[in-house]
Design a protein around this motif. Structure first.
Motif, PDB file in Angstrom:
ATOM      1  N   SER A  10      -3.399  -0.951   5.155  1.00  0.00           N
ATOM      2  CA  SER A  10      -3.500   0.239   4.316  1.00  0.00           C
ATOM      3  C   SER A  10      -3.544   1.521   5.137  1.00  0.00           C
ATOM      4  O   SER A  10      -3.624   2.602   4.573  1.00  0.00           O
ATOM      5  CB  SER A  10      -4.734   0.135   3.428  1.00  0.00           C
ATOM      6  OG  SER A  10      -5.847  -0.215   4.209  1.00  0.00           O
ATOM      7  N   SER A  27      -3.809  -6.922  -3.759  1.00  0.00           N
ATOM      8  CA  SER A  27      -2.843  -6.792  -2.671  1.00  0.00           C
ATOM      9  C   SER A  27      -2.224  -8.158  -2.360  1.00  0.00           C
ATOM     10  O   SER A  27      -2.892  -9.178  -2.478  1.00  0.00           O
ATOM     11  CB  SER A  27      -3.546  -6.231  -1.439  1.00  0.00           C
ATOM     12  OG  SER A  27      -2.791  -6.497  -0.288  1.00  0.00           O
ATOM     13  N   ALA A  45      -1.338   4.105   3.942  1.00  0.00           N
ATOM     14  CA  ALA A  45      -1.812   4.936   2.833  1.00  0.00           C
ATOM     15  C   ALA A  45      -2.525   6.169   3.374  1.00  0.00           C
ATOM     16  O   ALA A  45      -2.306   7.287   2.897  1.00  0.00           O
ATOM     17  CB  ALA A  45      -2.747   4.125   1.940  1.00  0.00           C
ATOM     18  N   HIS A  81       0.828  -1.210   0.000  1.00  0.00           N
ATOM     19  CA  HIS A  81       0.000   0.000   0.000  1.00  0.00           C
ATOM     20  C   HIS A  81       0.860   1.255   0.000  1.00  0.00           C
ATOM     21  O   HIS A  81       0.497   2.263  -0.611  1.00  0.00           O
ATOM     22  CB  HIS A  81      -0.946  -0.018   1.204  1.00  0.00           C
ATOM     23  CG  HIS A  81      -2.087  -0.970   1.040  1.00  0.00           C
ATOM     24  ND1 HIS A  81      -3.079  -0.772   0.120  1.00  0.00           N
ATOM     25  CD2 HIS A  81      -2.372  -2.150   1.646  1.00  0.00           C
ATOM     26  CE1 HIS A  81      -3.947  -1.776   0.179  1.00  0.00           C
ATOM     27  NE2 HIS A  81      -3.523  -2.635   1.096  1.00  0.00           N
TER      28      HIS A  81
END
Lengths: 332, 316
Positions: B271, B314, B274, B47
């Motif tokens: 994530s 992913s 992110a 990510h």
């Protein structure tokens, strides 16, 4: 030579403690386990423990030869992870053309064995022909294989296709007459290893090189070739162990085979093989492997100690098992 | 002596010019994270890379430096290198461990660099400008509440724990307080180290030790994989379900498909890195305020909402 003479002398009266030490440790562990939990000696638990010992056990037999010949291999854990990853990738890639069946499993096994031998030969070549310390070479390849598997898996996990996994699964979980395949393969490897070590010229050459390289060389032993062979054999056995490992969970990741090298080396030393080389005992290695996996098993089956202390208990038992042998040596 | 002085002077000038150049037209954001040594970290690395690629396209004035470290010491080196050679304006860091990373991050912050801390908090409060936090006690609580809901009459469960760390302790504490008084008993608890092989072995031994286990809190999806394999091999029928955690795509898929053994999952999204990079970038290029604490709650994934949490691309 000295070891052999003590052995024969001891056999006449009473086996020396260096022989008895690991056996006593194992028997004590089994007794403790049986006292703590009634399921401990049940067939299911024994099968579990033996089957999960098989990976480290098969590798440790190869490690016994490497260490006896005065070498060391730190790369086996990473190598196993890398071979497992490679095997899964190849089998998944071949799936559309070959379909689920025996041929694709055989292809996977072939990949594992060939990759293992090549990896072992690479270690051996760098150590013998190029002449770099075994510790450094295998420390290097350990890092290389570990990163390669992380890279192959993109940092995640490589998983065998589900249908393939279901088909391949019996290789770990089933066997003949209730004895599962990993145990059978482990037993065969041990028997062949024991014969090679105690009855064949190869074993004697390993011990000769390990105790004195120069003397072995002047006695017409091809030192480099024998050493190279020990590493190649260890690589082959890592491949065999991986063949047994992959069907269990059907996956490989960066954490596969972590610290297997240290467990294998510990098992070899607990079993009575000398770390600096010159004397090796394959059956001792088997006892070493069993001691290590029994400790884990017993700690899981009982609530005696806090799980935080599992590592400490293991450490104490490993050191005790070796002290038991040393004391005997000092006396006898 | 004079040689040394010249060298030092040269270095200082280089550093100054480097910093000046960086401040001229581009803003440099350093991202320091642990290497992909296990599934969750692998997802986090994925990510991070994806977000950086996207942001570099969106904002040409931003430049990113990404470093993945294999241990706490290496991460300190990474951060020092970023400050010394790249003159970073902002640092996004997911600390390996809180204590060893606190002083170096503190000195980065004191030099006026924007600091975003992700997941694990620092040992000293108020160092960071932005804290994107994972909710470990919440992770345990949501898992516990689901267990209570799923087993209204109580029952006997076994628990697999992660690597002995603060994270693991917070999760287990949250779980234990959530099931308190519900009639659910934890009959055994061992460390499976967030590892498939270890959890397989532990579960095999649990199955030998206990004749009746109603459910398993595997507390992690990788460990759930090992647990399921052990149950399947033993052929035991008494275990009703296994609850993992983190949101691994294979497990989310099984929840989505209505697998009875995996009825739900609890997120601890990798994530979140992110979120942190994105918010830091917004703070650098706009006037939008982004300082403070942003907690990413752990959410229960059920067959109804599983689709939102499924990322087939992913690695995790």
């Amino acid at each position: 030579m000295t070891a052999e003479t003590t052995n024969t002398r001891a056999r006449r009266s009473l086996p020396s403690m260096s022989v008895l030490g690991p056996i006593v440790a194992l028997v004590v562990l089994v007794a403790i386990g049986a006292m703590m939990n009634s399921n401990f000696l049940g067939a299911a638990n024994i099968t579990n423990v033996l089957a999960r010992s098989a990976f480290i056990g098969i590798i440790a037999v190869g490690m016994t030869f490497v260490i006896t010949a005065g070498g060391l291999d730190l790369s086996v854990g990473s190598m196993a992870a890398f071979i497992a990853g490679l095997m899964i990738l190849v089998m998944n890639a071949a799936l559309p053309s070959m379909g689920v069946g025996v041929p694709i499993i055989l292809l996977g096994m072939l990949v594992a064995v060939v990759a293992g031998i090549l990896a072992g030969l690479l270690n051996g070549f760098l150590i013998t022909t190029v002449g770099i310390e075994a510790f450094i070479v295998t420390l290097g390849t350990m890092g290389i294989y570990r990163s390669l598997v992380t890279w192959l898996a993109d940092g995640g996990t490589l998983s065998l296709d589900f249908g393939l996994r279901t088909f391949y699964r019996p290789v770990y979980f089933e066997g003949i007459l209730g004895i599962s395949w990993p145990i059978i393969v482990f037993a065969i490897v041990v028997i062949v290893g024991e014969l090679l070590m105690s009855r064949a010229r190869f074993g004697r050459h390993c011990a000769a090189i390990g105790s004195n390289e120069a003397v072995a060389h002047y006695s017409n032993v091809d030192v480099n070739r024998t050493r190279l062979l020990t590493y190649a054999m260890l690589g082959l056995l890592v491949g065999v162990a991986t063949i047994m490992y992959v069907p269990r969970l059907g996956s490989a990741s960066a954490s596969t085979g972590l610290l297997w090298e240290l467990e294998a080396i510990a098992a070899v030393i607990i079993g009575g093989t000398v770390l600096k080389g010159g004397f090796g005992r394959v059956w001792g290695t088997v006892i070493g492997v069993l001691i290590l996996s029994l400790i884990d098993n017993i700690l899981n089956l009982t609530d005696l100690v806090s799980p935080y202390l599992n590592g400490a208990i293991q450490g104490v038992i490993i050191i005790l098992a070796v002290i038991l042998q040393r004391e005997a040596k000092a006396k006898g | 002596m004079s040689y040394m002085k010249t060298t030092l002077l040269g270095c200082t000038m280089l550093a100054l010019s480097g910093a000046a150049w960086a401040q001229d037209d581009t803003t440099v954001i350093g991202v320091s994270i642990p290497a992909a040594t296990h599934g969750w970290a692998g997802g986090m690395n994925f990510h991070a890379q994806e977000t950086i690629e996207r942001l570099e396209e969106t904002y040409p004035q931003l430049d990113f430096v990404l470093a993945a470290a294999s241990d706490a010491g290496a991460q300190v080196n990474d951060i020092e290198d970023m400050v010394a050679t790249r003159g970073i304006d902002a640092l996004v860091v997911l600390p390996f461990e809180s204590d060893p990373l606190t002083p170096p991050i503190q000195s980065v912050a004191e030099a006026g660099t924007w600091v975003t801390v992700v997941d694990r908090g620092l040992s000293v409060e108020g160092v960071e400008d932005l804290y994107v936090a994972g909710d470990n006690p919440g992770f345990g609580r949501v898992s516990g509440e689901y267990m209570v809901e799923k087993m209204p009459d109580g029952g006997d469960i076994v628990v697999l724990r992660g690597i002995p760390t603060t994270i693991d302790n917070e999760r287990v504490d949250g779980f234990e307080s959530a099931i308190e008084g519900s009639g659910i008993n934890i009959i055994d608890m061992e460390h499976g180290n967030w590892n498939r092989d270890d959890s397989f072995n532990v579960m095999q031994d649990f199955l030998q030790k206990h004749d009746q286990i109603d459910a398993v809190w595997a507390s992690d999806d990788d460990m759930a994989v090992g647990v399921l394999a052990a149950i399947e091999a033993a052929g035991r029928e008494d275990i009703q379900f296994v609850l993992g955690g983190a949101g691994m795509k294979e497990m989310v898929k099984r929840v989505m498909d209505g697998d009875e053994m995996i009825p739900a999952d609890v997120t601890y999204p990798p994530s979140m890195i992110a979120t942190a990079i994105e918010m830091t970038a917004v703070g650098m290029v706009s006037n939008a305020p982004v300082s403070g604490t942003f907690t990413i709650g752990s959410v229960l994934i059920t067959p109804e909402n599983a689709e939102q949490f499924y990322y087939p691309d992913s690695p995790f």
